[in-house]
Design an enzyme around this catalytic site. Structure first.
Site, PDB file in Angstrom:
ATOM      1  N   HIS A  78     -12.098   5.838  -8.046  1.00 44.35           N
ATOM      2  CA  HIS A  78     -10.641   6.013  -7.961  1.00 44.35           C
ATOM      3  C   HIS A  78      -9.967   5.407  -9.194  1.00 44.35           C
ATOM      4  O   HIS A  78      -9.065   6.018  -9.795  1.00 44.35           O
ATOM      5  CB  HIS A  78     -10.148   5.333  -6.687  1.00 44.35           C
ATOM      6  CG  HIS A  78      -8.703   5.577  -6.370  1.00 44.35           C
ATOM      7  ND1 HIS A  78      -8.144   6.833  -6.308  1.00 44.35           N
ATOM      8  CD2 HIS A  78      -7.690   4.703  -6.108  1.00 44.35           C
ATOM      9  CE1 HIS A  78      -6.864   6.742  -6.002  1.00 44.35           C
ATOM     10  NE2 HIS A  78      -6.559   5.455  -5.892  1.00 44.35           N
ATOM     11  N   HIS A 131       2.557   1.944  -3.320  1.00 41.01           N
ATOM     12  CA  HIS A 131       1.558   2.517  -4.226  1.00 41.01           C
ATOM     13  C   HIS A 131       1.409   4.024  -3.976  1.00 41.01           C
ATOM     14  O   HIS A 131       1.364   4.819  -4.931  1.00 41.01           O
ATOM     15  CB  HIS A 131       0.216   1.803  -3.999  1.00 41.01           C
ATOM     16  CG  HIS A 131      -0.914   2.357  -4.811  1.00 41.01           C
ATOM     17  ND1 HIS A 131      -0.939   2.307  -6.175  1.00 41.01           N
ATOM     18  CD2 HIS A 131      -2.064   2.983  -4.447  1.00 41.01           C
ATOM     19  CE1 HIS A 131      -2.049   2.864  -6.633  1.00 41.01           C
ATOM     20  NE2 HIS A 131      -2.741   3.295  -5.600  1.00 41.01           N
ATOM     21  N   GLU A 149       0.826  -1.211   0.000  1.00 35.46           N
ATOM     22  CA  GLU A 149       0.000   0.000   0.000  1.00 35.46           C
ATOM     23  C   GLU A 149       0.861   1.263   0.000  1.00 35.46           C
ATOM     24  O   GLU A 149       0.579   2.220  -0.732  1.00 35.46           O
ATOM     25  CB  GLU A 149      -0.927  -0.010   1.225  1.00 35.46           C
ATOM     26  CG  GLU A 149      -1.681   1.291   1.464  1.00 35.46           C
ATOM     27  CD  GLU A 149      -2.646   1.659   0.353  1.00 35.46           C
ATOM     28  OE1 GLU A 149      -3.169   2.792   0.384  1.00 35.46           O
ATOM     29  OE2 GLU A 149      -2.884   0.825  -0.538  1.00 35.46           O
ATOM     30  N   HIS A 176      -5.329  -8.230 -16.884  1.00 35.44           N
ATOM     31  CA  HIS A 176      -6.623  -7.821 -17.444  1.00 35.44           C
ATOM     32  C   HIS A 176      -6.843  -6.327 -17.223  1.00 35.44           C
ATOM     33  O   HIS A 176      -7.301  -5.619 -18.128  1.00 35.44           O
ATOM     34  CB  HIS A 176      -7.743  -8.625 -16.781  1.00 35.44           C
ATOM     35  CG  HIS A 176      -9.050  -8.549 -17.506  1.00 35.44           C
ATOM     36  ND1 HIS A 176      -9.218  -8.977 -18.798  1.00 35.44           N
ATOM     37  CD2 HIS A 176     -10.269  -8.087 -17.106  1.00 35.44           C
ATOM     38  CE1 HIS A 176     -10.472  -8.786 -19.175  1.00 35.44           C
ATOM     39  NE2 HIS A 176     -11.130  -8.243 -18.169  1.00 35.44           N
ATOM     40  N   HIS A 225     -21.338  -7.196 -17.083  1.00 39.03           N
ATOM     41  CA  HIS A 225     -20.004  -6.935 -17.645  1.00 39.03           C
ATOM     42  C   HIS A 225     -19.690  -7.933 -18.751  1.00 39.03           C
ATOM     43  O   HIS A 225     -19.209  -7.553 -19.833  1.00 39.03           O
ATOM     44  CB  HIS A 225     -18.959  -7.023 -16.533  1.00 39.03           C
ATOM     45  CG  HIS A 225     -17.553  -6.869 -17.010  1.00 39.03           C
ATOM     46  ND1 HIS A 225     -17.095  -5.739 -17.648  1.00 39.03           N
ATOM     47  CD2 HIS A 225     -16.478  -7.720 -16.944  1.00 39.03           C
ATOM     48  CE1 HIS A 225     -15.809  -5.875 -17.949  1.00 39.03           C
ATOM     49  NE2 HIS A 225     -15.420  -7.074 -17.535  1.00 39.03           N
TER      50      HIS A 225
END
Length: 376
Positions: free
Chosen positions: A164, A102, A99, A329, A271
């Protein structure tokens, strides 16, 4: 004090690409920096996906630091206590580092965008371009930072996490457009006939990415583990009301109850089904644009990424959502967005330049020019 330390860490990371651009033998350093910012933003989107898929989003449960410190090293006792109390919980040393890395890179990209904005204003006459686009990118990265904070403080609420992600992809698109503005485009009025088709492809992809983000942030990938049917049916039992209720906690309905499986099935099925609209359209668009010499390389890459995206999507379903394929992906979706932005920019710009040339050489313009020269 720790916020200043965080800023220095972000600045230190940003200095690496900045020094690379500075020392690289390239006359147009603004162009180089813009593409470097695109590259780092793309990488950060993939690392953000890795952060989410490893359940590291709450590895440091406060923001912007980790237990009000600049690094997990300094929060050793707090992390150890949280991990001891709940070994399988969201806080571990590994997740805390994922985290925080990032966040460090997000701050570094902020520094790169600030540099682009300052250069755009200082060199606006030399660049002959409006500085408002990089200024917009700066405002966008500030908004993105706010949603990054809310992602943590609101405990991974799906609509916040999805927004986000979408803001990150929007930033990637804006930076790609900015970098593309530094490239030479040959005027070609025939490309304008593809303008709305290319824009339509971008819109369809954006919608599919938003649906995919909703699947990922609700952890609905494994709601259907077979293909082409879902849970043994073409149209299985689904709960759209709960599945697409935007404002609710992760894994909960708006009323606070555990979200039913039928709601997750609805999220996944929409989706998957919309992919049968997006894939044929983008395939058709890519095949047609490959016939245009100036667009052939980008269109070919789009077709290859479309195939890769189809394979990784199927891999997520049939192989039970393995981490490398899941991250790939997300990266594939981001790269397809980048390519479509490039195609849209080239089509619009080539067409506008051709129109401008036509106006300059029109008989009316020539007559006005001759009249002006005679009056002088």
């Amino acid at each position: 004090m720790y916020v200043l330390q965080l800023g220095l860490i972000g600045l230190s990371i940003a200095l690496i690409p900045l020094l690379y651009v500075k020392t690289k033998g390239n006359r147009n350093k603004f162009r180089k920096l813009a593409w470097v910012a695109v590259f780092f933003t793309f990488d950060l989107i993939m690392f953000g996906s890795f952060t989410r898929l490893t359940d590291s989003g709450l590895g440091c449960p406060d923001w912007p630091g980790c237990y009000a410190t600049a690094t997990p090293f300094l929060a050793h006792s707090e992390i150890r206590a949280a991990e001891t109390a709940l070994p399988t919980g969201p806080v571990t040393f590994t997740k805390a580092w994922i985290e925080m890395i990032h966040r460090y890179f997000a701050m570094a990209i902020g520094v790169l965008i600030i540099t682009l904005m300052v250069l755009a204003w200082v060199k606006r006459k030399e660049l002959k371009q409006s500085p408002w686009l990089p200024t917009g990118a700066f405002l966008l990265v500030c908004l993105q930072g706010a949603f990054g904070a809310w992602t943590v403080t609101m405990k991974l609420q799906p609509i916040i996490v999805t927004t986000h992600l979408l803001l990150a992809l929007t930033l990637l698109g804006v930076l790609t457009w900015l970098a593309s503005r530094q490239e030479i485009v040959v005027p070609d009025g025939t490309l304008l006939r593809w303008r709305w088709f290319a824009l339509g492809g971008l819109v369809l992809l954006a919608m599919q990415i938003a649906l995919g983000g909703w699947v990922s942030t609700n952890y609905a990938v494994l709601a259907c583990t077979h293909f082409p049917k879902c849970r043994g049916d073409w149209i299985p039992p689904m709960d759209f009301a709960h599945g697409f209720k935007l404002w609710r906690a992760l894994g909960r309905t708006a009323g606070g109850e555990i979200i039913p499986m039928d709601a997750l099935v609805a999220i996944h099925w929409v989706h998957r089904t919309f992919a049968f609209v997006v894939i044929p359209y983008l395939t058709w668009l890519g095949v047609r644009l490959r016939r245009v010499t100036a667009l052939r390389k980008t269109a070919t890459l789009l077709l290859l990424m479309l195939l890769a995206q189809l394979l990784t999507g199927l891999g997520n379903i049939l192989l039970k959502w393995p981490l490398p394929i899941a991250v790939a992906h997300t990266g594939g979706a981001a790269f397809m967005l980048l390519l479509l932005v490039m195609l849209n920019y080239h089509i619009v710009t080539a067409g506008r330049l051709a129109r401008a040339q036509t106006r300059q050489h029109s008989p009316q313009a020539d007559s006005l020019g001759n009249a002006g020269s005679r009056s002088v």
